[in-house]
Design a protein around this motif. Sequence first.
Motif, short mmCIF file in Angstrom:
data_model
loop_
_atom_site.label_atom_id
_atom_site.label_comp_id
_atom_site.label_asym_id
_atom_site.label_seq_id
_atom_site.Cartn_x
_atom_site.Cartn_y
_atom_site.Cartn_z
N VAL A 101 17.43 62.25 23.89
CA VAL A 101 18.89 62.27 23.74
C VAL A 101 19.28 61.77 22.36
O VAL A 101 20.19 62.31 21.73
N SER A 102 18.56 60.78 21.85
CA SER A 102 18.84 60.26 20.52
C SER A 102 18.61 61.34 19.46
O SER A 102 19.42 61.49 18.54
N GLU A 103 17.53 62.10 19.60
CA GLU A 103 17.26 63.18 18.65
C GLU A 103 18.34 64.27 18.74
O GLU A 103 18.78 64.80 17.72
N GLN A 104 18.77 64.59 19.95
CA GLN A 104 19.83 65.58 20.12
C GLN A 104 21.13 65.10 19.48
O GLN A 104 21.85 65.87 18.84
N PHE A 105 21.41 63.81 19.63
CA PHE A 105 22.62 63.24 19.05
C PHE A 105 22.56 63.31 17.53
O PHE A 105 23.54 63.67 16.87
N LYS A 106 21.41 62.97 16.95
CA LYS A 106 21.26 63.01 15.49
C LYS A 106 21.43 64.44 14.98
O LYS A 106 22.07 64.67 13.96
N ALA A 107 20.85 65.41 15.69
CA ALA A 107 20.97 66.81 15.28
C ALA A 107 22.42 67.27 15.37
O ALA A 107 22.92 67.96 14.46
N ALA A 108 23.12 66.89 16.43
CA ALA A 108 24.53 67.28 16.58
C ALA A 108 25.39 66.63 15.50
O ALA A 108 26.28 67.27 14.95
N ARG A 109 25.11 65.37 15.19
CA ARG A 109 25.87 64.68 14.15
C ARG A 109 25.65 65.35 12.79
O ARG A 109 26.60 65.56 12.04
N GLU A 110 24.42 65.74 12.49
CA GLU A 110 24.13 66.43 11.22
C GLU A 110 24.81 67.79 11.18
O GLU A 110 25.36 68.19 10.16
N ARG A 111 24.81 68.49 12.32
CA ARG A 111 25.47 69.80 12.40
C ARG A 111 26.97 69.65 12.15
O ARG A 111 27.57 70.42 11.40
N ARG A 112 27.58 68.64 12.75
CA ARG A 112 29.02 68.41 12.54
C ARG A 112 29.32 68.05 11.10
O ARG A 112 30.32 68.47 10.53
N ARG A 113 28.44 67.27 10.47
CA ARG A 113 28.63 66.90 9.07
C ARG A 113 28.57 68.14 8.18
O ARG A 113 29.42 68.32 7.31
N MET A 114 27.59 69.00 8.45
CA MET A 114 27.47 70.23 7.66
C MET A 114 28.68 71.14 7.87
O MET A 114 29.20 71.73 6.91
N GLU A 115 29.15 71.25 9.11
CA GLU A 115 30.33 72.08 9.39
C GLU A 115 31.57 71.51 8.70
O GLU A 115 32.39 72.27 8.18
#
Length: 103
Positions: free
Chosen positions: A51-65
């Motif tokens: 879940v932590s890895e999924q959260f980090k990936a989602a946070r990076e995706r939102r930052r890029m967007e």
Amino acid sequence: MKSMAVAAMMVQLMASGGAGAHGERTAERRDAAADDLGKNLSALKSELSSVSEQFKAARERRRMEAEQKKRQEEEWKLGPTTPAASTAGRAAAPSRGAGASSH
């Protein structure tokens, strides 16, 4: 007299499998519970890391967007930066204003 009655009850309990067997069963249950707890804790740790890895990936995706959206908004406000893009992007769309015929 009371101590004799208590001792007699203890002997009966131990002979019938009450007090003596209970201690052994409790130890077995404790061992099984500890094993289950260890398994559950291990599963929980792996799920938490997933879940932590999924959260980090989602946070990076939102930052890029957000960065992309910010660049697009700046382009919209300032206009295209290249001359070729400025002529292609600013082509006038046909409109049916007040002087246009209705046919």
